[in-house]
Design a protein around this motif. Structure first.
Motif, PDB file in Angstrom:
ATOM      1  N   GLU B 198       0.761  -1.149   0.119  1.00  0.00           N
ATOM      2  CA  GLU B 198      -0.056   0.126  -0.074  1.00  0.00           C
ATOM      3  C   GLU B 198       0.772   1.244  -0.233  1.00  0.00           C
ATOM      4  N   ILE B 199       2.116   1.243   0.733  1.00  0.00           N
ATOM      5  CA  ILE B 199       2.622   2.283   0.907  1.00  0.00           C
ATOM      6  C   ILE B 199       3.982   2.638  -0.268  1.00  0.00           C
ATOM      7  N   GLN B 200       4.140   1.352  -0.727  1.00  0.00           N
ATOM      8  CA  GLN B 200       5.319   1.309  -1.589  1.00  0.00           C
ATOM      9  C   GLN B 200       5.623   2.509  -2.550  1.00  0.00           C
ATOM     10  N   PRO B 201       4.453   2.873  -3.496  1.00  0.00           N
ATOM     11  CA  PRO B 201       4.584   3.981  -4.302  1.00  0.00           C
ATOM     12  C   PRO B 201       5.088   5.461  -3.754  1.00  0.00           C
ATOM     13  N   PHE B 202       4.468   5.439  -2.322  1.00  0.00           N
ATOM     14  CA  PHE B 202       4.868   6.723  -1.593  1.00  0.00           C
ATOM     15  C   PHE B 202       6.366   6.605  -1.386  1.00  0.00           C
ATOM     16  N   ILE B 203       6.835   5.605  -0.734  1.00  0.00           N
ATOM     17  CA  ILE B 203       8.099   5.363  -0.330  1.00  0.00           C
ATOM     18  C   ILE B 203       8.956   5.696  -1.745  1.00  0.00           C
ATOM     19  N   LYS B 204       8.653   5.041  -2.848  1.00  0.00           N
ATOM     20  CA  LYS B 204       9.431   5.230  -3.931  1.00  0.00           C
ATOM     21  C   LYS B 204       9.527   6.657  -4.264  1.00  0.00           C
ATOM     22  N   ASN B 205       8.266   7.452  -4.139  1.00  0.00           N
ATOM     23  CA  ASN B 205       8.309   8.933  -4.520  1.00  0.00           C
ATOM     24  C   ASN B 205       9.307   9.699  -3.505  1.00  0.00           C
ATOM     25  N   TYR B 206       9.157   9.311  -2.322  1.00  0.00           N
ATOM     26  CA  TYR B 206       9.960   9.842  -1.153  1.00  0.00           C
ATOM     27  C   TYR B 206      11.275   9.820  -1.420  1.00  0.00           C
ATOM     28  N   CYS B 207      11.945   8.646  -1.549  1.00  0.00           N
ATOM     29  CA  CYS B 207      13.166   8.391  -2.138  1.00  0.00           C
ATOM     30  C   CYS B 207      13.778   9.009  -3.656  1.00  0.00           C
ATOM     31  N   SER B 208      12.927   9.136  -4.440  1.00  0.00           N
ATOM     32  CA  SER B 208      13.402   9.763  -5.555  1.00  0.00           C
ATOM     33  C   SER B 208      13.316  11.701  -5.277  1.00  0.00           C
ATOM     34  N   TYR B 209      12.157  11.816  -4.531  1.00  0.00           N
ATOM     35  CA  TYR B 209      12.414  13.397  -4.465  1.00  0.00           C
ATOM     36  C   TYR B 209      13.611  13.810  -3.533  1.00  0.00           C
ATOM     37  N   PHE B 210      13.840  13.027  -2.509  1.00  0.00           N
ATOM     38  CA  PHE B 210      15.118  13.389  -1.540  1.00  0.00           C
ATOM     39  C   PHE B 210      16.348  12.722  -1.812  1.00  0.00           C
ATOM     40  N   ASN B 211      16.465  11.911  -2.882  1.00  0.00           N
ATOM     41  CA  ASN B 211      17.544  11.297  -3.404  1.00  0.00           C
ATOM     42  C   ASN B 211      18.127  10.295  -2.188  1.00  0.00           C
ATOM     43  N   ILE B 212      17.227   9.424  -1.937  1.00  0.00           N
ATOM     44  CA  ILE B 212      17.605   8.422  -0.930  1.00  0.00           C
ATOM     45  C   ILE B 212      17.225   7.260  -1.404  1.00  0.00           C
ATOM     46  N   LEU B 213      18.237   6.022  -0.937  1.00  0.00           N
ATOM     47  CA  LEU B 213      18.072   4.625  -1.584  1.00  0.00           C
ATOM     48  C   LEU B 213      17.150   4.040  -0.934  1.00  0.00           C
ATOM     49  N   GLU B 214      16.114   3.426  -1.758  1.00  0.00           N
ATOM     50  CA  GLU B 214      15.016   2.551  -1.300  1.00  0.00           C
ATOM     51  C   GLU B 214      15.503   1.568  -0.216  1.00  0.00           C
ATOM     52  N   ALA B 215      16.717   0.865  -0.545  1.00  0.00           N
ATOM     53  CA  ALA B 215      17.262  -0.079   0.205  1.00  0.00           C
ATOM     54  C   ALA B 215      17.476   0.342   1.650  1.00  0.00           C
ATOM     55  N   ASP B 216      17.911   1.631   1.732  1.00  0.00           N
ATOM     56  CA  ASP B 216      18.114   2.134   2.959  1.00  0.00           C
ATOM     57  C   ASP B 216      16.844   2.470   3.827  1.00  0.00           C
ATOM     58  N   ILE B 217      15.891   2.341   3.037  1.00  0.00           N
ATOM     59  CA  ILE B 217      14.354   2.356   3.946  1.00  0.00           C
ATOM     60  C   ILE B 217      14.068   1.019   4.281  1.00  0.00           C
ATOM     61  N   PHE B 218      14.086   0.033   3.489  1.00  0.00           N
ATOM     62  CA  PHE B 218      13.445  -1.226   3.726  1.00  0.00           C
ATOM     63  C   PHE B 218      14.633  -2.009   4.732  1.00  0.00           C
ATOM     64  N   ASN B 219      15.767  -1.406   5.552  1.00  0.00           N
ATOM     65  CA  ASN B 219      16.558  -2.209   6.138  1.00  0.00           C
ATOM     66  C   ASN B 219      16.081  -2.383   7.566  1.00  0.00           C
ATOM     67  N   LYS B 220      14.936  -1.769   7.880  1.00  0.00           N
ATOM     68  CA  LYS B 220      14.427  -1.801   9.341  1.00  0.00           C
ATOM     69  C   LYS B 220      12.834  -2.285   9.108  1.00  0.00           C
ATOM     70  N   PRO B 221      12.546  -3.108  10.346  1.00  0.00           N
ATOM     71  CA  PRO B 221      11.178  -3.297  10.355  1.00  0.00           C
ATOM     72  C   PRO B 221      10.128  -2.003  10.186  1.00  0.00           C
TER      73      PRO B 221
END
Lengths: 501, 240
Positions: B198-221
């Motif tokens: 459900e939140i995948q697309p919003f995480i993707k946008n967050y990462c692209s807007y602020f230049n953050i690696l998606e892998a760095d988001i999904f490394n914690k529960p």
């Protein structure tokens, strides 16, 4: 069973000689009081369900019914009266907060009834409103202290936005959800015909009612239900609800079961989920914060709509109103503690706040003393019961009044004070389709127009008697009032002399 | 179109933005002017500096990107559109929003997402990259609140009373530890990866807007918080 038994408050008296067993009463009662016993061919009554709404009485074709208060009494006790005891029984039984509806039924002093109106004799002729010009129109909004013109006498000053009313009466805020669609339609149509305003309350504005926008005040409350750009721009003014006279200091809660598809669409919230209005606006903890909400609304509507701030009449109301007048609000609306509600905790309704008469006198005087009275208009509500109350309120300093309970009475309400059950037999405080249909908006709006037109005529008669021919000349004209049976302190707060002085 | 925001009164600035004959309006050197975007239609606003309170109030058919921090009550009663903040947010961020998306790169203040709601196809989403203060999602009635807790280790990235009065919607909180003293009316569980669809697309946008690696988001529960069953408001009253 025995320990929590409370004897029915009302008894259904059926005149068997008149009753034709047509079962109209049974069909009319959403509380399921009446039923027909086929075996014995007779009507029965489950009196514990009766709320004395008088629906069956008025629709019985043979006048066979009446509802009487039971004479079954507990042992008499002036201190522990029956109602007091029964409330304890209810709470001991359920552990619940007592919930009531409409304005407090308690016997608090009503100061409107202790104020008398003047009339001209000899030295200043009365005016006959039927044959002489009389102005009942009012404009609500900030008034400029001076006007500037250029060399060609063209107005330079920008006049702040105003609400124009044909008479100084508006229908007070009652939300769609707390009252029915047909009740809203009746109010909207009547307001349009009368040239006054009704108020959406905090439940948003039904799409069908946008056509009455010029006579609509849209409300913004802490829950922000149904608030969006088109809504804000739809009305004649925007009202920020900070408080309500029947329940100062607490929020609201519309149960999920009342949030059907249509209410959900209008409030812009999910179906079946409780609609909670928090007690505070969580972005407003100060007058400066209030100013922020006022100006965000003005920005959203390009400064075209006057903004009303509605507060409950509480102890420090004059100081609060002074702050509001400085916050950028165009109109202050004050709701007295006798005001109605669709549901409020009994203890709060019956014990919190002050009467509107005292609050109004205190606020008007304070704003005059501080020379900011023209910066805002004042609208008061909270049990304005008749045209004399309106005249007294205006003479005490109000620009206009809000009527809520009186308007509902015109629509058929008999003040049974059980709105919170959602089973209003008159089709007003309910969302049940079969009950809502009972209120015909054509008839409802006609009755509202009748009521307010009659009041307006009476207001003009009373003004004429005083030799006054405009609301503007009556406003704050406390010399036209005298107190009767009031203490020196009360007279001082009202700024009026005692009768005979 | 570019507007200079320095030394200009808020009402004049907002008027200039509303009247700008361009679909994209850039404002430089904003210094605390309030209500920017309130009542603006069909524009992309690019804001440099620090906009004042009530940015994007009642936002409708408009997008806002802020290069800087924002103050309180951003997106109050927002209807739709997107607000992207390259900085921190303040208190009552997303108050009563019922549609649209807000992305805040850094932290949020107190009462973030208070009274967020949803209806029909409108479902608001608010993503905060860092941590937030107390009363996150107070009275939440709908929509999705996401707190990523970036830069927060070994503590739950919300303050006290998270979800008090929550009666609808959902929160996703990224944290290496579960919440301490969770409120009893909430259901809280650690998410499996598929719960995050459900939140995948919003995480993707967050990462692209602020230049953050998606892998760095999904490394914690992530912990998913929803209101528990039962209507606790109905049980507190006795009809009188």
């Amino acid at each position: 069973m025995s320990i929590n038994f409370i004897y029915p408050e009302y008894e259904v008296v059926r005149n068997e000689k008149r009753c034709i067993k047509c079962r109209a009463c049974e069909r009319q009662c959403a509380n399921e009081v009446h039923s027909y016993d086929q075996e014995f061919d007779c009507m029965e009554a489950q009196e514990s369900q009766c709320v004395d709404c008088q629906r069956c009485v008025t629709l019985c074709p043979t006048n066979a019914l009446k509802i009487v208060k039971t004479n079954n009494r507990y042992r008499e006790n002036a201190n522990w009266q029956q109602q007091t005891m029964e409330e304890i029984f209810r709470q001991a039984d359920t552990g619940g907060v007592l919930l009531s509806s409409m304005g407090t039924p308690k016997d608090y002093p009503n100061y409107f009834d202790k104020i008398l109106i003047n009339a001209s004799q000899v030295t200043n002729p009365p005016i006959d409103p039927l044959r002489e010009p009389m102005e009942s129109k009012v404009f609500l909004g900030k008034k400029l202290n001076k006007l500037e013109f250029d060399e060609n006498d063209e107005l330079l000053s920008e006049i702040p936005p105003q609400i124009e009313l044909e008479m100084p009466i508006m229908f007070s805020a009652m939300s769609y959800g707390s009252i029915s669609e047909n009740a809203h339609k009746s109010l909207a149509r009547a307001a349009t015909e009368l040239g006054i305003c009704y108020n959406t309350g905090e439940g948003g504005l039904n799409q069908d009612l946008y056509q009455y926008g010029a006579n609509t005040i849209v409300q913004v409350a802490s829950g922000r239900f149904g608030v969006h750009r088109d809504y804000l721009n739809a009305g004649a003014a925007i009202e920020i609800k900070m408080g309500q006279g029947a329940k100062p200091g607490i929020g609201g809660h519309l149960p999920g079961k009342k949030i059907q598809e249509k209410v959900s669409r209008t409030r812009m919230i999910p179906v079946g989920v409780d609609a909670i209005s928090p007690a505070p606006h969580h972005d407003i903890y100060s007058i400066e914060d209030l100013r922020q909400l006022i100006f965000s609304l003005k920005e959203a509507t390009n400064y075209k709509k006057p903004v009303i701030v509605k507060i409950a009449a509480v102890h420090n109301v004059a100081a609060i109103a002074s702050g509001i007048a400085r916050s950028g609000a165009d109109i202050i609306s004050i709701d007295g503690f006798r005001g109605g509600t669709g549901a409020a905790p009994t203890r709060i309704r019956d014990n919190v706040g002050i009467p509107i008469e005292l609050a109004l006198a205190a606020v008007d005087q304070r704003l005059r003393d501080e020379k900011i009275r023209n910066d805002v208009s004042i609208v008061v509500g909270g049990s304005i019961r008749n045209s004399a109350d309106v005249v007294k309120a205006i003479a005490l300093g109000a620009d206009a009044v809000y009527i809520g309970t009186a308007a509902l009475l015109a629509l058929g309400c008999h003040l049974c004070r059980t709105c919170h059950t959602g089973k209003c037999n008159w089709g007003i405080a309910t969302q049940r389709e079969d009950l809502v249909k009972r209120l015909n908006p054509d008839i409802g709006s006609r009755r509202l127009v009748n009521l307010v037109s009659a009041w307006n005529h009476e207001i003009m008669e009373m003004m004429g008697g005083m030799g006054i021919n405009s609301i503007e000349a009556l406003k704050g004209n406390r010399l036209m009032l005298r107190g009767i049976g009031m203490s020196a302190k009360e007279l001082e707060i009202f700024g009026i002399a005692h009768a005979g002085e | 179109m570019i507007i200079e925001g320095k030394d200009i009164y808020f009402a004049d600035l907002n008027k200039a933005i509303k009247q700008a004959d361009a679909s994209e309006v850039t404002v430089n050197n904003i210094i605390g002017q309030r209500y920017i975007g309130s009542g603006v239609q069909g524009k992309n606003l690019i804001l440099h500096g620090t906009p004042g309170n009530a940015l994007g109030a009642y936002l409708d058919n408009c997008n806002i990107t802020v290069y800087g921090n924002v103050q309180d009550a951003v997106g109050d009663t927002m209807n739709n559109g997107e607000i992207i903040v390259h900085g921190n947010g303040g208190d009552t961020l997303g108050y009563a929003m019922r549609g649209g998306v807000i992305y805040v790169k850094g932290n949020g203040g107190y009462r973030v997402g208070i009274h967020m709601k949803e209806y029909q196809e409108n479902k608001p989403v608010l993503v905060v990259g860092g941590r937030v203060g107390s009363f996150l999602g107070e009275y939440q009635a709908g929509g999705i609140l996401v707190v990523l807790g970036l830069g927060v280790d070994n503590s739950f990235p919300t303050g006290n009373y998270c979800g008090t009065g929550m009666h609808g919607g959902v929160m996703y909180i990224r944290s290496d530890v579960p919440p301490q003293n969770p409120l009893p009316h909430l259901l809280i569980r650690e998410c499996a990866r598929e719960d995050l669809t459900e939140i995948q697309p919003f995480i993707k946008n967050y990462c692209s807007y602020f230049n953050i690696l998606e892998a760095d988001i999904f490394n914690k529960p992530f912990y998913k918080i929803t209101p528990g069953g039962g209507n606790h408001y109905n049980t507190i009253y006795a009809h009188n």
